[in-house]
Write an enzyme that holds these catalytic residues in place. Structure first.
Site: not given
Ligand code: AMP
Ligand code: ZN
Length: 116
Positions: A31, A86, A93, A99-101
């Site tokens: 997002i 993360n 995290q 989740h995998l970026h």
């Molecule tokens: P992390 O820091 O690895 O936990 O990253 C979480 C990621 O989730 C961040 O890059 C956010 O922008 C993304 N994120 C959070 N909520 C949503 C959502 N509703 N749809 C898509 N991405 C999201």
């Protein structure tokens, strides 16, 4: 996990820009993209973080890795990309569902980290 934002996306309660889905995983655009290509790949099963994954999760995690490579190319990062998981407090995290970026695009994403 009704209070987990990614479980709610899997359940269809929160919308996402879906990139790929099968029985075990879902991929959707982040997002708040940090690069032209920024896609998240998650297991449909709630796994809080990589440290919470068990040996029985290994096949799904392996398939997620293989699929991530395909998704990166399809999404516009044909010349390489970076995968990031993360994990926990030290890994910054924010969402406690594994989740995998996938990050990439036409240009290099930059150095992995700054040297200490
Ligand atoms: P992390 O820091 O690895 O936990 O990253 C979480 C990621 O989730 C961040 O890059 C956010 O922008 C993304 N994120 C959070 N909520 C949503 C959502 N509703 N749809 C898509 N991405 C999201
Ligand atoms: Zn979850």
């Amino acid at each position: 996990m009704s209070d987990c934002i990614f479980c709610r996306i899997v359940a269809g309660e929160i919308p996402c820009r879906k990139v790929y889905e099968d029985d075990d995983m879902l991929a959707f655009h982040d997002i708040s993209p940090m690069r032209p290509v920024h896609v998240l790949v998650i297991p449909k099963k709630h796994i809080a973080s990589l440290t919470a994954a068990t040996p029985e999760d290994a096949p799904t995690l392996g398939r997620m890795l293989a699929k991530a490579s395909e998704i990166a190319v399809t999404a516009g990062s044909a010349d390489g990309f970076r995968l990031i998981i993360n994990t926990g407090r030290v890994g910054h995290q924010e969402v406690p569902h594994l989740h995998l970026h996938i990050v990439g695009g036409p240009d290099p994403v930059g150095p992995m980290l700054k040297p200490i």
